[in-house]
Motif scaffolding. Structure first.
Motif, PDB file in Angstrom:
ATOM      1  N   PRO A  71     -11.471   4.449 -12.977  1.00  0.00           N
ATOM      2  CA  PRO A  71     -10.774   3.165 -12.887  1.00  0.00           C
ATOM      3  C   PRO A  71      -9.792   3.127 -11.724  1.00  0.00           C
ATOM      4  N   SER A  72      -9.733   1.984 -11.053  1.00  0.00           N
ATOM      5  CA  SER A  72      -8.804   1.833  -9.935  1.00  0.00           C
ATOM      6  C   SER A  72      -7.372   2.072 -10.380  1.00  0.00           C
ATOM      7  N   ARG A  73      -7.085   1.742 -11.637  1.00  0.00           N
ATOM      8  CA  ARG A  73      -5.712   1.944 -12.115  1.00  0.00           C
ATOM      9  C   ARG A  73      -5.347   3.426 -12.116  1.00  0.00           C
ATOM     10  N   THR A  74      -6.337   4.314 -12.287  1.00  0.00           N
ATOM     11  CA  THR A  74      -6.062   5.749 -12.240  1.00  0.00           C
ATOM     12  C   THR A  74      -5.653   6.167 -10.839  1.00  0.00           C
ATOM     13  N   LEU A  75      -6.411   5.685  -9.845  1.00  0.00           N
ATOM     14  CA  LEU A  75      -6.061   5.989  -8.464  1.00  0.00           C
ATOM     15  C   LEU A  75      -4.718   5.369  -8.099  1.00  0.00           C
ATOM     16  N   GLY A  76      -4.514   4.128  -8.506  1.00  0.00           N
ATOM     17  CA  GLY A  76      -3.261   3.459  -8.202  1.00  0.00           C
ATOM     18  C   GLY A  76      -2.072   4.169  -8.825  1.00  0.00           C
ATOM     19  N   PHE A 109      -1.921   7.373  -9.555  1.00  0.00           N
ATOM     20  CA  PHE A 109      -1.749   8.617  -8.801  1.00  0.00           C
ATOM     21  C   PHE A 109      -0.983   8.348  -7.508  1.00  0.00           C
ATOM     22  N   GLY A 110      -1.367   7.301  -6.785  1.00  0.00           N
ATOM     23  CA  GLY A 110      -0.687   6.958  -5.546  1.00  0.00           C
ATOM     24  C   GLY A 110       0.771   6.603  -5.775  1.00  0.00           C
ATOM     25  N   ALA A 111       1.033   5.812  -6.818  1.00  0.00           N
ATOM     26  CA  ALA A 111       2.407   5.405  -7.109  1.00  0.00           C
ATOM     27  C   ALA A 111       3.255   6.599  -7.534  1.00  0.00           C
ATOM     28  N   THR A 112       2.671   7.533  -8.278  1.00  0.00           N
ATOM     29  CA  THR A 112       3.406   8.716  -8.713  1.00  0.00           C
ATOM     30  C   THR A 112       3.729   9.627  -7.529  1.00  0.00           C
ATOM     31  N   LEU A 113       2.795   9.749  -6.596  1.00  0.00           N
ATOM     32  CA  LEU A 113       3.056  10.533  -5.384  1.00  0.00           C
ATOM     33  C   LEU A 113       4.227   9.946  -4.603  1.00  0.00           C
ATOM     34  N   LYS A 161       2.586   4.816   7.514  1.00  0.00           N
ATOM     35  CA  LYS A 161       2.881   3.380   7.490  1.00  0.00           C
ATOM     36  C   LYS A 161       2.875   2.798   6.075  1.00  0.00           C
ATOM     37  N   GLY A 162       3.430   3.562   5.140  1.00  0.00           N
ATOM     38  CA  GLY A 162       3.494   3.094   3.761  1.00  0.00           C
ATOM     39  C   GLY A 162       2.218   3.295   2.975  1.00  0.00           C
ATOM     40  N   LEU A 163       1.187   3.869   3.608  1.00  0.00           N
ATOM     41  CA  LEU A 163      -0.092   4.124   2.946  1.00  0.00           C
ATOM     42  C   LEU A 163      -0.222   5.604   2.596  1.00  0.00           C
ATOM     43  N   LEU A 164      -1.099   5.899   1.657  1.00  0.00           N
ATOM     44  CA  LEU A 164      -1.525   7.266   1.394  1.00  0.00           C
ATOM     45  C   LEU A 164      -2.997   7.347   1.757  1.00  0.00           C
ATOM     46  N   LEU A 199      -6.097   4.199  -4.093  1.00  0.00           N
ATOM     47  CA  LEU A 199      -4.815   4.913  -4.060  1.00  0.00           C
ATOM     48  C   LEU A 199      -3.661   3.978  -3.717  1.00  0.00           C
ATOM     49  N   ASN A 200      -3.948   2.999  -2.862  1.00  0.00           N
ATOM     50  CA  ASN A 200      -2.910   2.096  -2.391  1.00  0.00           C
ATOM     51  C   ASN A 200      -2.935   0.729  -3.070  1.00  0.00           C
ATOM     52  N   SER A 201      -3.756   0.619  -4.121  1.00  0.00           N
ATOM     53  CA  SER A 201      -3.858  -0.627  -4.899  1.00  0.00           C
ATOM     54  C   SER A 201      -4.116  -1.830  -3.999  1.00  0.00           C
ATOM     55  N   LEU A 202      -5.158  -1.706  -3.179  1.00  0.00           N
ATOM     56  CA  LEU A 202      -5.554  -2.780  -2.269  1.00  0.00           C
ATOM     57  C   LEU A 202      -6.998  -3.183  -2.580  1.00  0.00           C
ATOM     58  N   PRO A 203      -7.204  -3.976  -3.628  1.00  0.00           N
ATOM     59  CA  PRO A 203      -8.565  -4.305  -4.075  1.00  0.00           C
ATOM     60  C   PRO A 203      -9.313  -5.256  -3.157  1.00  0.00           C
TER      61      PRO A 203
END
Length: 252
Positions: free
Chosen positions: A8-13, A15-19, A118-121, A199-203
């Motif tokens: 699920p994208s929410r899992t990646l998102g 993970f990215g937010a926690t990092l 630039k704010g991305l992972l 990871l960056n929640s950019l759907p």
């Protein structure tokens, strides 16, 4: 996704937010490594210097993350889990972000390097690797930075990143585009572009496989970005570097 299991994208998102919350950012890592700015890419000599600085200093969650995700050092599963509470290590292993360390289930290592920019992972293949395959996907390079700076940042309904690589330019386009199409001839590159979009929640970033404008024939875009193979040569050893076309065909 074209590699690993779809999660699920929410899992990646998450993970990215926690990092990011753990300080795994350009500024956070630069401060940790004792440099003014995080270098991209990280050369072999720099990688060794950074590794020695981190293992000789005081440990901590961010040190664990930097050693594992940026420099490719293995970590105990328990230590990594402590550094990222609330993140499911098994799900990260399913998609390939984490691997078992040398077959040891109590140890994890990064499946890809993860670089903040630039704010991305951005997940990509390791900076320094003895096994550079034809499908190798680079992270942020000098050319990426130049093209990102030259891209027109106007509001767009639809944008195209032609030859997406790890998706760095596509994800920047997503900040000011309703929809972004990212194309590449390398399935591994498209997998990483999709992974990084999650990871960056950019759907709004979508991928298509194919050469040059073939995957988007007949379509029009408000903004087009392209970081093409940069060696004018008929060689085809590395997809990101060599076009495989005669002479200067790729430029034309």
């Amino acid at each position: 996704m074209t590699e690993g299991a779809t999660i699920p994208s929410r899992t990646l998102g998450r993970f990215g937010a926690t990092l990011a919350a753990a300080g795994y950012t350009e500024r956070g890592l630069a401060r940790l490594l004792g440099v003014d700015a995080l270098p991209t890419p990280i050369g072999q000599a720099q990688q060794e210097i950074f590794r020695r600085r981190l293992i000789s200093g005081d440990g901590g969650e961010l040190v664990t993350l930097a050693l594992c995700l940026l420099l490719g050092e293995p970590a105990s599963r328990h230590t990594f889990a402590q550094a990222l509470p609330g993140v499911d290590i098994n799900e990260l292993k399913e998609v390939g972000l984490l691997l078992s360390g040398n077959g040891d289930e109590d140890t994890v290592r990064a499946g890809f390097a993860i670089t903040p920019w630039k704010g991305l992972l951005l997940a990509h293949d390791a900076y320094v690797s003895k096994k550079v395959t034809m499908e190798h996907v680079t992270g942020v390079t000098a050319a990426t930075k130049t093209l990102a700076g030259l891209t027109v940042r106007r509001e767009a309904l639809s944008s195209l990143d032609l030859g997406s690589g790890c998706g760095a330019l596509a994800l920047l386009l997503a900040y000011h585009s309703g929809r972004v199409t990212a194309t590449d001839v390398n399935r591994r590159a498209l997998f990483l572009t999709e992974l990084n979009a999650g990871l960056n929640s950019l759907p709004s970033v979508h991928t298509r496989l194919g050469s040059l404008f073939e995957p988007v024939a007949g379509e029009r875009f408000d903004v087009i970005a392209c970081n093409p193979p940069y060696v004018i040569s008929p060689e085809n050893d590395l997809i990101f570097r060599d076009s495989g076309l005669p002479g200067d065909t790729i430029c034309r």
